[in-house]
Write an enzyme that holds these catalytic residues in place. Structure first.
Site, PDB file in Angstrom:
ATOM      1  N   CYS A   1       4.891  10.743   7.433  1.00  0.00           N
ATOM      2  CA  CYS A   1       3.744  11.434   6.854  1.00  0.00           C
ATOM      3  C   CYS A   1       3.252  10.561   5.693  1.00  0.00           C
ATOM      4  O   CYS A   1       3.874  10.519   4.627  1.00  0.00           O
ATOM      5  CB  CYS A   1       4.197  12.814   6.377  1.00  0.00           C
ATOM      6  SG  CYS A   1       2.846  13.896   5.922  1.00  0.00           S
TER       7      CYS A   1
ATOM      8  N   CYS B   1       6.080  -4.792  -1.460  1.00  0.00           N
ATOM      9  CA  CYS B   1       5.623  -4.561  -2.836  1.00  0.00           C
ATOM     10  C   CYS B   1       6.206  -3.295  -3.463  1.00  0.00           C
ATOM     11  O   CYS B   1       5.997  -3.045  -4.647  1.00  0.00           O
ATOM     12  CB  CYS B   1       4.101  -4.526  -2.904  1.00  0.00           C
ATOM     13  SG  CYS B   1       3.329  -3.052  -2.194  1.00  0.00           S
TER      14      CYS B   1
ATOM     15  N   CYS C   1       6.580   0.453   0.965  1.00  0.00           N
ATOM     16  CA  CYS C   1       6.357  -0.884   1.506  1.00  0.00           C
ATOM     17  C   CYS C   1       7.535  -1.761   1.093  1.00  0.00           C
ATOM     18  O   CYS C   1       7.872  -1.825  -0.086  1.00  0.00           O
ATOM     19  CB  CYS C   1       5.046  -1.448   0.960  1.00  0.00           C
ATOM     20  SG  CYS C   1       4.753  -3.170   1.401  1.00  0.00           S
TER      21      CYS C   1
ATOM     22  N   CYS D   1      -0.450  -4.734  -0.748  1.00  0.00           N
ATOM     23  CA  CYS D   1      -0.138  -6.143  -0.461  1.00  0.00           C
ATOM     24  C   CYS D   1      -0.548  -6.603   0.932  1.00  0.00           C
ATOM     25  O   CYS D   1      -0.296  -7.744   1.300  1.00  0.00           O
ATOM     26  CB  CYS D   1       1.347  -6.411  -0.686  1.00  0.00           C
ATOM     27  SG  CYS D   1       2.434  -5.658   0.555  1.00  0.00           S
TER      28      CYS D   1
ATOM     29  N   CYS E   1      -0.402  -2.053   4.209  1.00  0.00           N
ATOM     30  CA  CYS E   1      -0.234  -1.591   2.828  1.00  0.00           C
ATOM     31  C   CYS E   1      -1.484  -1.935   2.021  1.00  0.00           C
ATOM     32  O   CYS E   1      -1.950  -3.076   2.039  1.00  0.00           O
ATOM     33  CB  CYS E   1       0.995  -2.268   2.212  1.00  0.00           C
ATOM     34  SG  CYS E   1       1.237  -1.866   0.471  1.00  0.00           S
TER      35      CYS E   1
END
Length: 166
Positions: free
Chosen positions: A153, A133, A130, A85, A82
């Protein structure tokens, strides 16, 4: 029918279409935003940490233009994390070329993502974010390769690639 009636009719249809689209956006508050996440920052903190493109995708659920992510051509071994984070999200072994213009994966790492139903744009999709976060990543579709049949995707700007140690 004269030209004026045609133009007025066309304008009415266009306004109705815009109105329907706007109505479909009402009440489509994404549940991911209502969740509590481990990593929480103010809007100003997110804006200072992320590029404008990353902020638009991760925090405002925007979509990058297809074919623009350098991660489309990332084929080294490693992990896609991510961009908000740094939580590892996807292993390079699950990446495949979907031909869509976005990095695609057939499976996320365990306990990496959260999902919810997305009813924006007049359709029902599975949004993924995510789990740490809440950053918007992209959508999951049922047209991927074996063994899962899923296609995650993902917006490339929502990810950072971390190459495996040589």
């Amino acid at each position: 029918m004269d030209r004026r009636d045609f133009l007025l009719g066309t304008a009415a249809v266009a306004l109705a279409g815009v109105g329907a689209w706007a109505f479909s956006r009402l009440g489509s508050v994404q549940p991911a935003r209502a969740e509590t996440f481990e990593v929480q920052k103010t809007d100003a903190e997110w804006k200072s940490q992320l590029t404008p493109e990353q902020y638009a995708v991760l925090r405002q659920e925007d979509t990058e233009y297809p074919g623009t992510s350098p991660l489309l051509n990332e084929h080294r071994k490693g992990v896609f994390a991510c961009a908000g984070c740094e939580l590892p999200l996807y292993a390079s072994e699950t990446k495949f070329d979907s031909g869509t213009g976005w990095p695609s994966f057939w499976q996320a790492l365990p306990n990496a993502i959260g999902t919810h139903e997305d009813r924006t744009l007049g359709m029902v999709r599975v949004e993924c974010h995510c789990r740490r976060c809440g950053g918007h990543l992209g959508h999951i579709f049922d047209d991927g390769p074996p063994p899962t049949g899923k296609r995650h995707c993902i917006n490339g700007v929502a990810l950072n690639f971390q190459a495996a140690a040589a």
